[in-house]
Design an enzyme around this catalytic site. Structure first.
Site, mmCIF file in Angstrom:
data_model
loop_
_atom_site.group_PDB
_atom_site.id
_atom_site.type_symbol
_atom_site.label_atom_id
_atom_site.label_comp_id
_atom_site.label_asym_id
_atom_site.label_seq_id
_atom_site.Cartn_x
_atom_site.Cartn_y
_atom_site.Cartn_z
ATOM 1 N N HIS A 27 -4.153 6.210 2.894
ATOM 2 C CA HIS A 27 -4.619 4.886 2.490
ATOM 3 C C HIS A 27 -4.182 3.876 3.529
ATOM 4 O O HIS A 27 -3.428 4.179 4.444
ATOM 5 C CB HIS A 27 -4.110 4.506 1.087
ATOM 6 C CG HIS A 27 -2.681 4.085 1.022
ATOM 7 N ND1 HIS A 27 -2.159 3.323 0.007
ATOM 8 C CD2 HIS A 27 -1.627 4.322 1.857
ATOM 9 C CE1 HIS A 27 -0.878 3.109 0.214
ATOM 10 N NE2 HIS A 27 -0.529 3.709 1.310
ATOM 11 N N CYS A 37 1.711 -1.093 6.740
ATOM 12 C CA CYS A 37 0.833 -0.433 5.778
ATOM 13 C C CYS A 37 -0.639 -0.768 6.012
ATOM 14 O O CYS A 37 -1.518 -0.192 5.377
ATOM 15 C CB CYS A 37 1.218 -0.818 4.354
ATOM 16 S SG CYS A 37 2.792 -0.101 3.869
ATOM 17 N N HIS A 41 -2.335 5.695 6.921
ATOM 18 C CA HIS A 41 -1.219 6.635 6.901
ATOM 19 C C HIS A 41 -1.298 7.446 5.615
ATOM 20 O O HIS A 41 -2.046 7.083 4.700
ATOM 21 C CB HIS A 41 0.124 5.890 7.005
ATOM 22 C CG HIS A 41 0.352 4.937 5.870
ATOM 23 N ND1 HIS A 41 -0.226 3.692 5.803
ATOM 24 C CD2 HIS A 41 1.064 5.063 4.726
ATOM 25 C CE1 HIS A 41 0.130 3.088 4.695
ATOM 26 N NE2 HIS A 41 0.911 3.908 4.002
ATOM 27 N N HIS A 43 0.424 9.920 2.331
ATOM 28 C CA HIS A 43 1.554 10.162 1.434
ATOM 29 C C HIS A 43 1.315 11.458 0.678
ATOM 30 O O HIS A 43 0.166 11.842 0.438
ATOM 31 C CB HIS A 43 1.693 9.062 0.375
ATOM 32 C CG HIS A 43 2.031 7.719 0.928
ATOM 33 N ND1 HIS A 43 3.272 7.412 1.420
ATOM 34 C CD2 HIS A 43 1.279 6.600 1.070
ATOM 35 C CE1 HIS A 43 3.280 6.140 1.830
ATOM 36 N NE2 HIS A 43 2.078 5.621 1.629
ATOM 37 N N HIS A 78 -6.561 15.032 -0.817
ATOM 38 C CA HIS A 78 -7.126 15.107 0.532
ATOM 39 C C HIS A 78 -8.257 14.107 0.729
ATOM 40 O O HIS A 78 -9.302 14.432 1.305
ATOM 41 C CB HIS A 78 -7.573 16.542 0.866
ATOM 42 C CG HIS A 78 -6.412 17.447 1.124
ATOM 43 N ND1 HIS A 78 -5.597 17.913 0.121
ATOM 44 C CD2 HIS A 78 -5.898 17.943 2.273
ATOM 45 C CE1 HIS A 78 -4.645 18.663 0.636
ATOM 46 N NE2 HIS A 78 -4.789 18.690 1.937
ATOM 47 N N GLU A 132 5.177 7.306 -4.431
ATOM 48 C CA GLU A 132 4.547 7.321 -3.108
ATOM 49 C C GLU A 132 5.456 7.951 -2.072
ATOM 50 O O GLU A 132 5.003 8.621 -1.149
ATOM 51 C CB GLU A 132 4.199 5.874 -2.706
ATOM 52 C CG GLU A 132 3.039 5.793 -1.741
ATOM 53 C CD GLU A 132 2.649 4.360 -1.430
ATOM 54 O OE1 GLU A 132 1.581 3.941 -1.879
ATOM 55 O OE2 GLU A 132 3.406 3.652 -0.742
#
Ligand SMILES: [Zn+2]
Length: 149
Positions: A27, A37, A41, A43, A78, A132
């Protein structure tokens, strides 16, 4: 991380079911206030969903665990969350729908409760926890007025 204990929701329902899920997703938060952010990237999200109710369905389920997995894991694993119609700065969305941990938790609650509203035994999703990172998680708890009935 899975099998950990989670914050409990006080309630008086007879049954409570919890479903743990883990999924990989990317996201980004396209806002000047988001700092790093703002870059795409990934998680490994750890999600726990709490569902409660007084009655079981004809099979003896509050809700099938698989139904919850289908709603959350199959949709978001994914994926790039920003590409899902539930998120992002699109005309059909409010401005607060960038996939922050908070918005992801709220969105998962909405998707699950929409499905539960179709069940004859009327279960309720009381809590969605979205972790997260190993050190950061958000809990979304629905208020009474958030439910249909
Ligand atoms: Zn992130």
């Amino acid at each position: 991380m899975i099998h950990q204990f989670y914050p409990q929701v006080p309630h008086e329902y007879r049954y409570e079911l919890n479903k743990d899920m883990q999924l990989a997703a990317a996201h980004f938060i396209p806002a000047s206030t988001a700092g790093k952010c703002a870059n795409v990237h990934g998680h490994t999200y750890v999600i726990n969903v709490t569902i409660a109710g007084d009655h079981l369905n004809e099979t003896g389920f509050l809700v099938d665990f698989k139904t919850i997995k289908n709603i959350v894991h199959d949709r978001f694993d994914h994926s790039l969350l920003n590409e899902d119609e539930a998120f992002g700065d699109t005309p059909q969305n409010d401005s607060d729908t960038f996939p922050t941990t908070e918005v992801v938790a709220r969105t998962i609650w909405q998707l699950i409760q929409r499905e539960l509203d179709e069940c004859v035994n009327k279960p309720r999703c009381l809590q969605v926890l979205v972790r997260e990172t190993p050190t950061s998680y958000v809990v979304y708890r629905a208020k009474e007025g958030d439910f249909d009935r």
